[in-house]
Enzyme design. Structure first.
Site, short mmCIF file in Angstrom:
data_model
loop_
_atom_site.label_atom_id
_atom_site.label_comp_id
_atom_site.label_asym_id
_atom_site.label_seq_id
_atom_site.Cartn_x
_atom_site.Cartn_y
_atom_site.Cartn_z
NE ARG A 1 92.29 45.40 77.53
CZ ARG A 1 92.54 46.26 76.34
NH1 ARG A 1 92.11 47.45 76.52
NH2 ARG A 1 93.23 45.70 75.56
CD GLU B 1 88.01 48.63 80.64
OE1 GLU B 1 88.07 49.69 80.95
OE2 GLU B 1 88.51 48.13 79.61
NE ARG C 1 85.29 53.91 73.96
CZ ARG C 1 85.70 54.83 73.57
NH1 ARG C 1 85.11 55.81 72.71
NH2 ARG C 1 87.19 55.10 73.51
CG HIS C 2 85.35 50.65 78.17
ND1 HIS C 2 84.80 51.89 77.89
CD2 HIS C 2 86.28 50.66 77.63
CE1 HIS C 2 85.84 52.61 77.44
NE2 HIS C 2 87.10 51.73 77.19
CD GLU D 1 90.85 52.70 70.93
OE1 GLU D 1 90.95 53.94 71.69
OE2 GLU D 1 91.40 51.96 71.18
CB SER E 1 94.89 50.61 69.72
OG SER E 1 94.30 51.66 69.97
NE ARG F 1 84.86 50.11 72.02
CZ ARG F 1 85.75 50.59 72.88
NH1 ARG F 1 86.48 51.35 72.13
NH2 ARG F 1 86.20 50.22 73.90
P1 ATP Z 1 89.41 52.51 74.99
O1 ATP Z 1 90.22 53.84 74.56
O2 ATP Z 1 87.92 52.41 74.41
O3 ATP Z 1 89.42 52.16 76.23
P2 ATP Z 1 91.75 51.02 74.46
O4 ATP Z 1 92.44 51.87 73.73
O5 ATP Z 1 91.98 50.86 75.91
O6 ATP Z 1 90.04 51.11 74.34
P3 ATP Z 1 93.15 48.87 73.13
O7 ATP Z 1 93.97 48.25 74.26
O8 ATP Z 1 93.51 49.77 72.15
O9 ATP Z 1 91.97 49.49 73.91
O10 ATP Z 1 92.34 47.62 72.59
C1 ATP Z 1 92.22 47.44 71.21
C2 ATP Z 1 90.61 47.53 70.82
O11 ATP Z 1 89.99 46.74 71.89
C3 ATP Z 1 89.90 48.89 70.97
O12 ATP Z 1 90.38 49.65 69.87
C4 ATP Z 1 88.57 48.24 71.26
O13 ATP Z 1 87.97 48.22 69.92
C5 ATP Z 1 88.68 47.13 72.01
N1 ATP Z 1 88.58 47.25 73.23
C6 ATP Z 1 89.43 47.65 74.28
N2 ATP Z 1 88.82 47.95 75.45
C7 ATP Z 1 87.50 47.47 75.42
C8 ATP Z 1 86.53 46.80 76.49
N3 ATP Z 1 86.54 46.91 77.57
N4 ATP Z 1 85.42 46.30 75.73
C9 ATP Z 1 85.40 46.01 74.56
N5 ATP Z 1 86.33 46.31 73.72
C10 ATP Z 1 87.61 46.95 74.01
MG MG Z 2 93.34 51.58 72.00
MG MG Z 3 92.01 54.22 73.66
MG MG Z 4 90.87 51.24 77.57
#
Ligand code: ATP
Ligand code: MG
Ligand code: MG
Ligand code: MG
Length: 426
Positions: A235, A237, A243-244, A349, A352, A400
């Site tokens: 990702r 980011e 947490r990312h 979170e 998902s 995470r």
């Molecule tokens: P967030 O709201 O924290 O940005 P997300 O809703 O974008 O997460 P999802 O696409 O739902 O993330 O991804 C599933 C799971 O992957 C998340 O619940 C989280 O545990 C993990 N996750 C998501 N983005 C990241 C990241 N950049 N680094 C580490 N773990 C991540």
């Molecule tokens: Mg999510």
């Molecule tokens: Mg989310």
């Molecule tokens: Mg996200």
């Protein structure tokens, strides 16, 4: 021998031990201590110059000149100490007969391991005593990760991480899920949005997979009723948060829906999204009812749930359509909401998940509404024209979840070599 196996019952036994020289303490010309470490265990080795044992004063001098963290072999006899040793070491000593340096560490390491291993409690104690201790910053630790990883807490974190991954696999295997591997070089973005790494694939535009989403669904279309994957997720980011990461390990599962979705989570508190929004509103936080919860709002909801329901672990379900990925199934009774959920630990979170759309028409419509160029994912959409069962799934971030299980404050602590917007090395 393994240091961790040495106890009273080993007394009198001859052993050969290889470890890192964690501490070297000269006592006199004739005596020195060398503390050897293997991952989480340490043992004190005693050198005493004596003709009987074949140990010379030169040998004692030689050993005291070892640099800390050098790799050392010791041949000796296990003995019981006269007085109890520090609780952190094995409760036996090694009376050294021979000692060899296998590979020297440089004399001054960029991080002193004793400093890196200190806990917050150590700092508090030192402050009360008016002492000043060196605090090793997060970036310094990551720059010299090969040293930082040797602290007991880091040794523990990555063992816990391994067990979490293992439990995930074991549980799903026991429920007849099949482990699969999907490509990470893909033609279109799997989650939409800006957080995608783009690259050229033999001259063609391509992406690094933001999740195994499209392919795990295609595996369901391919007749695997239940699949899971443990693999890297990328990702892009664009900000530094606690947490990312830009690369993390995704624990993903997808299954045909033939039974109740919450089969395995029936003791967990489940709150409809609307109720979460209402709780926040009553506590003075206005949320756009069809919008997403930001990190602050999620954490606040975590505190409110704790107060009201006395739990740190809960599921929020039925999210608004506008805040979920295009492949999420709208609710049959109200398509402004989705059959989806997030799982939280202390308001953060960790998972998902959702039921997915299984008809190609609705899927193409939702992708277009979400601004995704359908031509980049046409093979995925077409898969649902050939006989596709209703299905759903979820994704967990390994780093995470371990961060939150261990109550750590930064995801970089649960990634062995983290990738964030600033860091590509080591
Ligand atoms: P967030 O709201 O924290 O940005 P997300 O809703 O974008 O997460 P999802 O696409 O739902 O993330 O991804 C599933 C799971 O992957 C998340 O619940 C989280 O545990 C993990 N996750 C998501 N983005 C990241 C990241 N950049 N680094 C580490 N773990 C991540
Ligand atoms: Mg999510
Ligand atoms: Mg989310
Ligand atoms: Mg996200």
């Amino acid at each position: 021998s393994q240091i961790g196996d040495l106890d009273d019952s080993a007394a009198g036994r001859s052993v050969l031990i290889r470890g890192a020289a964690q501490a070297i303490r000269p006592v006199s010309k004739k005596m020195a201590f060398v503390v050897l470490r293997q991952s989480m265990s340490t043992v004190q080795c005693v050198l005493v110059a004596s003709a009987d044992a074949g140990v010379s004063t030169q040998m004692v001098r030689f050993a005291t000149a070892f640099s800390k963290e050098s790799i050392v072999d010791v041949e000796g006899v296990v003995s019981l100490p006269k007085e109890p040793l520090k609780a952190t070491t094995q409760q036996v000593e090694i009376q050294v007969r021979k000692i060899y340096c296998i590979n020297r560490a440089i004399p001054t390491l960029p991080i002193n391991l004793e400093d890196a291993a200190r806990s917050e409690a150590d700092f508090e104690k030192a402050e009360l005593a008016g002492e000043k201790l060196v605090r090793v910053g997060q970036d310094t630790r990551l720059n010299y990760r090969a040293i930082d990883l040797r602290t007991p807490s880091n040794q523990a974190v990555f063992r816990i991480q391994c067990q979490v991954e293992n439990k995930f696999r074991e549980f799903l295997l026991s429920k007849d899920f099949v482990g699969i591997h999907t490509p990470k070089l893909i033609s279109g973005s799997s989650e939409g949005g800006a957080a995608v790494f783009k690259l050229l694939y033999n001259g063609q535009p391509a992406c690094l997979a933001q999740s195994p989403q499209l392919y795990k669904q295609m595996a369901i279309c391919g007749g695997f009723e239940r699949v899971f994957e443990v693999g890297p997720v990328f990702r892009a980011e664009n900000s530094n948060t606690h947490r990312h990461l830009c690369e993390f390990v995704g624990l993903d599962a997808e299954m045909e829906i033939k039974e109740h979705y919450f089969e395995y989570l029936d003791k967990t508190l489940k709150l409809p999204y609307e109720e979460g929004v209402q709780m926040l509103k009553e506590a003075g936080t206005e949320i756009e009812p069809m919008g997403d919860l930001n990190t602050e709002a999620e954490k606040k909801l975590g505190r409110l749930v704790r107060e009201k329901y006395n739990t740190d672990f809960f599921i929020l379900y039925r999210y608004p359509l506008a805040v979920r990925p295009f492949y999420t199934m709208p609710c049959y009774d109200n398509p402004a909401y989705t059959n989806s959920f997030d799982v939280f630990i202390r308001g953060e979170e960790i998972i998902s998940g959702a039921q997915r759309i299984h008809t190609p028409e609705l899927l193409a419509k939702r992708a277009t509404e979400c601004g995704i160029d359908v031509s980049t994912i046409s093979a995925y959409i077409e898969s649902f024209s050939y006989g596709a069962p209703p299905h759903g799934g979820f994704g967990v971030g390994l780093e995470r979840v371990v961060m939150l299980f261990c109550a750590l404050n930064n995801i970089r602590k649960t990634s062995m070599f983290p990738r964030d917007p600033q860091r590509l090395v080591p």
